[in-house]
Design an enzyme around this catalytic site. Structure first.
Site, PDB file in Angstrom:
ATOM      1  N   LYS A  57       1.130   0.363 -11.738  1.00 38.23           N
ATOM      2  CA  LYS A  57       1.170  -0.719 -10.735  1.00 38.23           C
ATOM      3  C   LYS A  57       2.578  -1.113 -10.288  1.00 38.23           C
ATOM      4  CE  LYS A  57      -2.255  -1.355  -9.640  1.00 38.23           C
ATOM      5  NZ  LYS A  57      -2.983  -0.298  -8.883  1.00 38.23           N
ATOM      6  N   THR A  58       3.510  -0.206 -10.439  1.00 41.96           N
ATOM      7  CA  THR A  58       4.882  -0.530 -10.035  1.00 41.96           C
ATOM      8  C   THR A  58       5.291   0.184  -8.747  1.00 41.96           C
ATOM      9  OG1 THR A  58       5.653   1.257 -11.446  1.00 41.96           O
ATOM     10  CG2 THR A  58       5.693  -0.978 -12.386  1.00 41.96           C
ATOM     11  N   GLY A  59       4.390   1.005  -8.205  1.00 44.71           N
ATOM     12  CA  GLY A  59       4.729   1.790  -7.017  1.00 44.71           C
ATOM     13  C   GLY A  59       4.897   3.264  -7.352  1.00 44.71           C
ATOM     14  N   SER A 198      -1.484  -7.369 -10.693  1.00 41.04           N
ATOM     15  CA  SER A 198      -1.949  -6.207  -9.929  1.00 41.04           C
ATOM     16  C   SER A 198      -2.941  -5.390 -10.774  1.00 41.04           C
ATOM     17  CB  SER A 198      -0.737  -5.351  -9.522  1.00 41.04           C
ATOM     18  OG  SER A 198      -1.143  -4.124  -8.981  1.00 41.04           O
ATOM     19  N   LYS A 328      -4.033   1.354  -3.001  1.00 40.30           N
ATOM     20  CA  LYS A 328      -2.604   1.091  -3.215  1.00 40.30           C
ATOM     21  C   LYS A 328      -2.117   0.167  -2.114  1.00 40.30           C
ATOM     22  CE  LYS A 328      -2.637   4.002  -6.573  1.00 40.30           C
ATOM     23  NZ  LYS A 328      -2.482   3.612  -7.968  1.00 40.30           N
ATOM     24  N   GLY A 329      -1.620  -0.980  -2.515  1.00 41.10           N
ATOM     25  CA  GLY A 329      -1.200  -1.983  -1.546  1.00 41.10           C
ATOM     26  C   GLY A 329      -2.403  -2.813  -1.126  1.00 41.10           C
TER      27      GLY A 329
HETATM   28  P1  A3P Z   1      -0.960  -3.468  -5.254  1.00 38.20           P
HETATM   29  O1  A3P Z   1      -2.072  -2.587  -4.796  1.00 38.20           O
HETATM   30  O2  A3P Z   1      -1.348  -4.401  -6.343  1.00 38.20           O
HETATM   31  O3  A3P Z   1      -0.244  -4.181  -4.109  1.00 38.20           O
HETATM   32  P2  A3P Z   1       0.952   2.353  -8.707  1.00 38.20           P
HETATM   33  O4  A3P Z   1       0.940   3.446  -7.708  1.00 38.20           O
HETATM   34  O5  A3P Z   1       2.033   2.517  -9.730  1.00 38.20           O
HETATM   35  O6  A3P Z   1      -0.395   2.074  -9.285  1.00 38.20           O
HETATM   36  O7  A3P Z   1       1.382   1.018  -7.931  1.00 38.20           O
HETATM   37  C1  A3P Z   1       0.569   0.440  -6.954  1.00 38.20           C
HETATM   38  C2  A3P Z   1       1.424  -0.588  -6.233  1.00 38.20           C
HETATM   39  O8  A3P Z   1       2.441   0.083  -5.494  1.00 38.20           O
HETATM   40  C3  A3P Z   1       0.697  -1.400  -5.209  1.00 38.20           C
HETATM   41  O9  A3P Z   1       0.177  -2.522  -5.889  1.00 38.20           O
HETATM   42  C4  A3P Z   1       1.773  -1.732  -4.167  1.00 38.20           C
HETATM   43  O10 A3P Z   1       2.188  -3.073  -4.195  1.00 38.20           O
HETATM   44  C5  A3P Z   1       2.959  -0.865  -4.580  1.00 38.20           C
HETATM   45  N1  A3P Z   1       3.597  -0.090  -3.518  1.00 38.20           N
HETATM   46  C6  A3P Z   1       4.935   0.075  -3.376  1.00 38.20           C
HETATM   47  N2  A3P Z   1       5.218   0.849  -2.328  1.00 38.20           N
HETATM   48  C7  A3P Z   1       4.032   1.181  -1.767  1.00 38.20           C
HETATM   49  C8  A3P Z   1       3.683   1.965  -0.631  1.00 38.20           C
HETATM   50  N3  A3P Z   1       4.618   2.565   0.127  1.00 38.20           N
HETATM   51  N4  A3P Z   1       2.359   2.078  -0.319  1.00 38.20           N
HETATM   52  C9  A3P Z   1       1.418   1.465  -1.064  1.00 38.20           C
HETATM   53  N5  A3P Z   1       1.696   0.726  -2.178  1.00 38.20           N
HETATM   54  C10 A3P Z   1       2.989   0.586  -2.520  1.00 38.20           C
END
Ligand code: A3P
Length: 376
Positions: A57-59, A198, A328-329
């Site tokens: 959940k860090t991106g 998240s 994601k996002g």
């Molecule tokens: P949220 O969905 O809670 O906003 P991971 O891939 O490690 O699981 O992390 C998911 C998180 O990546 C998302 O959490 C979002 O905030 C973040 N993120 C950062 N850059 C992003 C991007 N370009 N597109 C989508 N999500 C992104």
């Protein structure tokens, strides 16, 4: 003197030394005796040169996707069970062995991407000539290796993998170091409170009953009315969810574990907030850290998408953006004040330890960390 069949002998051996049942895989490319008896159809290029280890959940998926746009990089084929993440170094997959791991990095994909034949690649003998900076060089090593390597260098061809469960796995740094001692390690950090939230939201979308039935505050604080009425099974699921929300966010503890196996020069820590809002400069620095050739301009590769609210890949043939999926996002309400306050206190010492660790490593503190530490 008693003699036994090999299987019986092995059973006897592990009865006497049960602690040795857990294997530790080493890299055949780092030991000439192993390398010489290794199948000629395998290549040292079938190991990743760097790992994105998370946490979740860090991106990490965004970073993984952006790196795939680099012409010198290739990532693993997906797993049936865990999709883009192989999750080898943590959990039961580790016991499946190196061949199982290597099947995710097929020679044929390397050959396709880099316009070579598989036998050309398997004949290259990459040797690590500088353990500290992890640079791999290709030499003619006739005296050292009996398999005759070619004379040219191939620097711009790397596999990498991303498994965001690696970050906080207790045995992971030791295992990664045994198999991939020269790998570079990429860590992404965001405010641990937001990471926890998240994850909770992620579990709600996956219909985890305790995430649906209990508020975020109840999950992280376990401060629940009529708690004594909750049955044992539910309580266990609640505790597990709480652990997955909170434990990865104890960043300093986990990073210290990585540092006890890897020199700091092999580890990079990315600010996940910067990755989200200004990924182009993150990708710029990351390429330098990974010594990627060629060094590309990510303005040509990614662009902010107003509809998604995040940076997304540019499709070169249409010039349209292609964003990560809806998982994601996500859109969800802002974290409530009570949980924010509780977690601010909960992570205080961990964040303080992180700031000391980053100062020690001469890494500037991310804005979110400065803000957390300046809040009472
Ligand atoms: P949220 O969905 O809670 O906003 P991971 O891939 O490690 O699981 O992390 C998911 C998180 O990546 C998302 O959490 C979002 O905030 C973040 N993120 C950062 N850059 C992003 C991007 N370009 N597109 C989508 N999500 C992104």
């Amino acid at each position: 003197l008693h003699s036994l069949s090999p299987i019986q002998m092995a059973k006897k051996y592990f009865q006497i030394y049960p602690e040795e049942r857990d294997p530790i895989w080493m890299n055949p490319c780092d030991d000439k005796r192993h390398y010489n008896i290794w199948s000629p159809n395998k290549s040292c290029y079938q190991f990743p040169r760097f790992l994105i280890v998370g946490p979740q959940k860090t991106g990490s998926t965004a970073l993984y996707t952006f790196l795939q746009l680099h012409p010198s990089l290739l990532t693993n084929v997906p797993s049936n069970r865990t999709f883009e993440e192989i999750q080898f170094f943590n959990g039961p997959n580790y016991h499946k062995g190196i061949d199982w791991y290597m099947q995710f990095f097929p020679l044929s994909n390397l050959a396709d991407k880099f316009n070579m034949t598989t036998s050309t690649i398997s004949n290259i003998t990459p040797t690590v000539n500088n353990a500290n900076n992890g640079t791999m060089m290709v030499h003619n090593q006739r005296n050292y290796f009996s398999r005759t390597p070619p004379i040219y260098a191939e620097e711009s061809m790397h596999y990498f993998e991303k498994s965001s469960t690696y970050f906080d796995g207790e045995q992971v740094p030791m295992r990664v170091h045994s198999l991939l001692p020269h790998a570079r390690i990429v860590i992404i950090l965001i405010n641990p409170t937001l990471r926890a939230y998240s994850w909770y939201q992620h579990m709600r979308v996956h219909n985890l009953s305790v995430a649906l039935d209990f508020s975020f505050y109840e999950v992280v604080s376990l401060n629940i009315p009529d708690k004594h009425l909750i049955d044992k099974g539910t309580m266990k699921r609640l505790r597990d969810l709480r652990n997955r929300c909170l434990n990865p966010g104890m960043y300093a503890i986990h990073i210290e574990r990585w540092l006890s196996f890897f020199p700091s020069q092999q580890i990079t820590i990315i600010d996940g907030e910067e990755l989200r809002h200004n990924p182009i400069s993150v990708m710029d620095r990351l390429q330098t850290f990974l010594k990627l050739e060629p060094h590309i301009d990510y303005h040509q590769k990614i662009r902010f998408d107003h509809h998604k609210g995040f940076f997304c890949s540019i499709n070169p043939s249409t010039n349209n953006t292609k964003c990560l999926g809806k998982s994601k996002g996500r859109q969800y309400p802002k974290i409530d004040r009570l949980s924010g306050k509780y977690l601010h206190r909960y992570f205080w010492h961990h964040n303080l330890a992180l700031s000391k660790l980053l100062n020690r490593l001469r890494i500037s503190l991310p804005n979110w960390l400065v803000t957390e530490l300046s809040r009472l």
